[in-house]
Design an enzyme around this catalytic site. Structure first.
Site, PDB file in Angstrom:
ATOM      1  N   ASP A 128      -6.565   5.680  46.230  1.00  0.00           N
ATOM      2  CA  ASP A 128      -6.764   6.153  44.737  1.00  0.00           C
ATOM      3  C   ASP A 128      -7.203   7.656  44.940  1.00  0.00           C
ATOM      4  O   ASP A 128      -6.292   8.473  44.885  1.00  0.00           O
ATOM      5  CB  ASP A 128      -8.108   5.003  44.365  1.00  0.00           C
ATOM      6  CG  ASP A 128      -8.544   5.598  42.937  1.00  0.00           C
ATOM      7  OD1 ASP A 128      -8.287   6.767  42.575  1.00  0.00           O
ATOM      8  OD2 ASP A 128      -9.250   4.833  42.563  1.00  0.00           O
TER       9      ASP A 128
ATOM     10  N   GLU B  64      -6.892   2.309  34.982  1.00  0.00           N
ATOM     11  CA  GLU B  64      -7.856   1.915  35.978  1.00  0.00           C
ATOM     12  C   GLU B  64      -9.453   2.245  35.615  1.00  0.00           C
ATOM     13  O   GLU B  64     -10.021   1.425  35.839  1.00  0.00           O
ATOM     14  CB  GLU B  64      -7.635   2.607  37.304  1.00  0.00           C
ATOM     15  CG  GLU B  64      -8.118   2.136  38.402  1.00  0.00           C
ATOM     16  CD  GLU B  64      -9.353   2.891  38.851  1.00  0.00           C
ATOM     17  OE1 GLU B  64     -10.126   2.679  39.904  1.00  0.00           O
ATOM     18  OE2 GLU B  64      -9.739   3.885  38.377  1.00  0.00           O
ATOM     19  N   GLU B  65      -9.496   3.319  34.959  1.00  0.00           N
ATOM     20  CA  GLU B  65     -10.855   3.965  34.596  1.00  0.00           C
ATOM     21  C   GLU B  65     -11.697   3.127  34.018  1.00  0.00           C
ATOM     22  O   GLU B  65     -12.946   2.932  34.021  1.00  0.00           O
ATOM     23  CB  GLU B  65     -10.933   5.370  34.351  1.00  0.00           C
ATOM     24  CG  GLU B  65     -10.370   6.439  35.364  1.00  0.00           C
ATOM     25  CD  GLU B  65     -11.191   6.483  36.355  1.00  0.00           C
ATOM     26  OE1 GLU B  65     -12.112   5.913  36.684  1.00  0.00           O
ATOM     27  OE2 GLU B  65     -10.933   7.443  37.211  1.00  0.00           O
TER      28      GLU B  65
END
Ligand SMILES: *[C@@H]1O[C@H](CO)[C@@H](O)[C@H](O)[C@H]1NC(C)=O
Ligand SMILES: *[C@@H]1O[C@H](CO)[C@@H](O)[C@H](O)[C@H]1NC(C)=O
Ligand SMILES: *[C@@H]1O[C@H](CO)[C@@H](O)[C@H](O)[C@H]1NC(C)=O
Ligand SMILES: *[C@@H]1O[C@H](CO)[C@@H](O)[C@H](O)[C@H]1NC(C)=O
Ligand SMILES: *[C@@H]1O[C@H](CO)[C@@H](O)[C@H](O)[C@H]1NC(C)=O
Ligand SMILES: *[C@@H]1O[C@H](CO)[C@@H](O)[C@H](O)[C@H]1NC(C)=O
Length: 741
Positions: A459, A430-431
């Protein structure tokens, strides 16, 4: 089937004669037979509840899920378990594409299998990630080229941790640059223009900027336009630290060696396979020639504020404007270059980043629905973090693992199964740009478009423990708020601890007990500082894995997070928790500074599990049509106020849009009434109504896309092309329409 029917027909045809009256009789007979069938069907669905066993399909087709489940799920969520999950998830670093990507995925898979989920699988994707090959350096050199100062490469205390990645900005191109230093505030276009207006030439310079103001990637993109050679970025202690001390490890504020890592990529999904899943047979674009929003051709490198102070203390030139100043303890000048003891020194930047194809993993776990297995409530959280990632994202993962445990134990007991399927996603990478969730959604785009009821994202579950903030589609406002009304406030001292032993005895409400909803209202002051009528419900952003589900597919989504109440007296407001994306984001940080008793974590998990239950188990999808219609009206009013004049001047009328919004509103009111009036004993009517609700927000997706960032397709709730802040009806605010005058 076909053959059996022919056989029957043959037999009838062999009858010597069939009089017309016989035929009529046959028709009447069939009608009568159908009538009886209908009678039986109607009879089935109109029999009183008492005559239907609650586990019969007729009952399940026509009734809400059992209401006792709600309290049971909420009670069973244990703060202690979440704490233990967080401790376990933060034993290793979680950088995407490393060995810990797979290790973490296997761990989640094993937990979910043990929890009793019906199906669990890993979904690998090969995607373009970015890492430094050797630590990047920022140095100061004298006129003869001698390096006299080198910035740190990693946080204090992590120098000997082989797994902790050194400071870098993912997808910054590699490169080496040297020049005079210039301070450019946040690095916005306005900031650079201001410098030019002051006579500061940016060509050939290295600029140093603060985090904030514009997106991470915008700083270098803007700097490049003005001819700069490289960008250095730092978190100003005036924003993230406590300039007069103490900072971490005494407090949660950022100490001088803490550096926010992050991706410069302003798009989302794998950069080599836009629009398509990054599986083994995918066509990939050139990994050495990646283009995306936010990617410049000049290098960017983040540093800590202690080193930024060294670099900036003897900057020459005029003093920067007062709103550019910060917490380094001296007045910031803009440069270029140095004076006093640093005269004639230059700053040198060396970035060794490389884009590489790496495998990343999602874990997908499914609970099969009992009545509508082909309707999915999707719940997700990413698993990768920059270093140990305790708050971001393990606080969310710790909650998700407790949610699957609690749901699983009820499944195992055999006393409950949700009507609709629940799909859990533990997303990878995701990052770097919401990659795992996007690739999975791209792989299952047709099924999700047709079958997903909603997407719930947790999240960062808790970045501070004051209050919960919700953002999402207005369709989900009421269902989420209703869940918060069932959950005890994290401030309440009488909340159940999940052992079942402290459960409140009915009728013994004390003044200490309050719901999370009440806490949220208290923490939402209106313009006069008084508590508002309802808690804030924010626009969907573009900061986490909900983006593909909401902005591309039109699946109603909601994002839950505990945050600071920035207005509360005594609270020192920070843009985000100070250890964000630093090596200091550890279990110890959460335990000491963020949520020591894990009560806020527990509250988020409870709201999430109850929201999921309502979406999965209610007979009619609990979507708030009127809130959605109100929002459209508000969007329209906003566009009119802000841009009505300029649009009118260009011959663009908003009258048709106004008419469409009015018509939508009356249709929403009618459909809302239908929800009350629908014959709940008629499964087809119920399914038809649910389908209308399911596809409602899909209607706002323009498959031909919108001007502005790629794959942001929601025509009503979108983003400004200028700065990516959320904007209603974004296509009405494109540069061609806005700047022509
Ligand atoms: C370079 O300059 C520094 C002073 O700025 C001096 O100490 C050093 O000896 C010089 N080195 C060389 C190789 O001339
Ligand atoms: C990089 O890609 C762009 C288009 O995305 C293309 O115009 C350019 O020629 C490519 N450069 C190289 C070196 O392949
Ligand atoms: C910054 O400049 C102002 C005047 O512009 C002065 O009053 C102040 O003392 C200076 N601060 C520091 C830390 O030097
Ligand atoms: C919130 O966290 C602080 C520590 O940062 C702690 O002192 C306080 O008790 C916590 N509040 C709640 C309600 O858990
Ligand atoms: C709204 O409904 C009215 C009445 O049916 C119709 O005349 C009008 O065209 C509709 N507006 C739009 C934009 O479709
Ligand atoms: C983004 O741009 C719009 C249009 O120029 C402006 O109204 C808005 O204030 C900007 N938002 C931010 C956060 O800069």
């Amino acid at each position: 089937m076909e053959i059996a029917f022919e056989d029957g027909k043959d037999k009838i045809d062999k009858r010597p004669l069939l009089s017309s009256s016989w035929k009529q009789l046959a028709v009447v007979g069939i009608v009568a037979f159908l009538g009886v069938c209908l009678g039986v069907l109607i009879g089935y669905f109109s029999r009183g509840d008492t005559t239907l066993p609650t586990d019969s399909w007729e009952y399940m087709l026509t009734h809400e899920g059992p209401s006792w489940v709600s309290q049971r799920l909420i009670d069973d969520i244990s703060a202690a378990n979440i704490e233990e999950n967080l401790r376990l998830m933060t034993q290793n670093t979680r950088l995407a594409g490393t060995a810990y990507d797979l290790e973490g995925a296997q761990y989640i898979r094993d937990r979910w299998l043990a929890d009793g989920l019906d199906h669990v699988m890993l979904t690998p994707y090969d995607v373009a990630l970015s890492y430094p090959t050797t630590p990047n350096t920022v140095t100061m050199t004298t006129a003869n080229g001698t390096v006299v100062f080198t910035c740190r490469r990693i946080e204090e205390g992590f120098e000997n941790d082989p797994d902790a990645v050194t400071y870098y900005s993912a997808y910054s191109p590699p490169g080496q640059a040297e020049g005079d230093l210039v301070f450019a505030n946040f690095g916005s276009m306005e900031d650079f223009q201001y410098l030019v207006d002051q006579g500061v030439d940016l060509a050939g310079k290295i600029v140093i900027v603060k985090y904030g103001g514009v997106g991470r990637g915008d700083k270098a993109v803007n700097a490049e336009k003005f001819g700069a050679l490289g960008v250095i970025v730092f978190s100003d202690p005036g924003d993230y630290g406590n300039p007069d001390g103490p900072n971490y490890p005494e407090t949660w504020f950022l100490s001088g060696s803490g550096v926010q890592r992050g991706s410069l990529n302003g798009d989302y999904g794998d950069l080599l396979t836009p629009g398509y899943p990054a599986n083994e047979y995918a066509y990939r674009t050139d990994i050495n020639n990646i283009t995306a929003t936010g990617l410049a051709t000049i290098p960017t490198q983040p540093i800590g504020w202690e080193d930024a102070a060294t670099l900036m203390r003897y900057l020459s030139g005029p003093v920067a404007p007062s709103d550019w100043q910060g917490g380094l303890g001296f007045n910031y000048s803009v440069g270029p270059g140095f004076v006093g003891p640093y005269a004639n020194r230059k700053v040198q930047l060396k970035v060794t980043n490389q884009n590489v194809l790496r495998r990343t993993y999602n874990v997908i776990g499914t609970i099969r629905g009992s009545v509508e297995p082909d309707r999915y409530v999707v719940y997700g959280n990413h698993r990768d973090g920059w270093v140990y990632g305790a708050v971001d994202p393990a606080s969310g993962t710790a909650c998700m693992l407790e949610i699957t445990r609690v749901l699983g134990s009820l499944l195992k007991s055999g006393s409950w199964r949700p009507k609709r399927s629940i799909i859990f996603g533990s997303w990878g990478s995701e990052e770097f740009g919401l990659i795992g969730s996007t690739e999975w959604a791209e792989e299952h785009v047709k099924t999700l478009t047709q079958r997903a009821v909603a997407y719930i994202n947790v999240d960062i579950a808790v970045m501070a423990n004051d209050t919960m903030r919700v953002r999402g589609s207005k369709l989900l406002q009421t269902v989420t708020f209703d869940a918060t009304k069932k959950v005890p406030s994290h401030e309440s001292s009488l909340v159940s601890d999940g052992t079942g032993k402290n459960r409140k005895s009915p009728g013994k409400r004390t003044g200490l007990e309050k719901t999370l909803y009440e806490t949220m209202v208290e923490n939402t002051p209106d313009v006069n500082g008084q508590p508002a009528d309802i808690p804030r419900y924010l626009e969907m952003g573009r900061g986490s894995d909900y983006v593909v589900f909401y902005h591309r597919l039109g699946i109603p989504s909601v994002d839950l997070m505990f945050v600071q109440n920035r207005e509360k007296p005594g609270v020192v407001p920070v843009p985000i928790y100070p250890a964000y994306h630093t090596a200091f984001d550890t279990f110890d940080y959460v335990k000491r500074f963020v949520d020591p008793d894990f009560k806020a974590h527990q509250a988020v998990a409870r709201v999430a599990i109850e929201t999921v239950r309502r979406l999965a188990d209610s007979l009619i999808l609990p979507f708030d049509l009127l809130a959605f219609a109100d929002k459209l009206q508000a969007y329209l009013t906003g566009v009119r106020l802000e841009h009505g004049e300029i649009l009118t001047a260009q011959g663009v009328s908003l009258d048709y849009l106004e008419s469409a919004v009015t018509n939508f509103t009356s249709a929403a009111v009618r459909l809302d009434r239908k929800i009350v009036d629908v014959n709940k004993l008629n499964p087809l009517e119920v399914r038809a109504l649910n389908d209308k609700l399911l596809y409602l927000e899909r209607a706002f997706i323009d498959p031909l896309g919108l001007p502005g960032p790629p794959f942001i397709w929601h025509v009503a709730a979108g983003f400004s092309e200028f700065n990516f802040s959320s904007t209603a009806f974004p296509a009405l605010r494109t540069p061609s329409l806005m700047m022509a005058l």
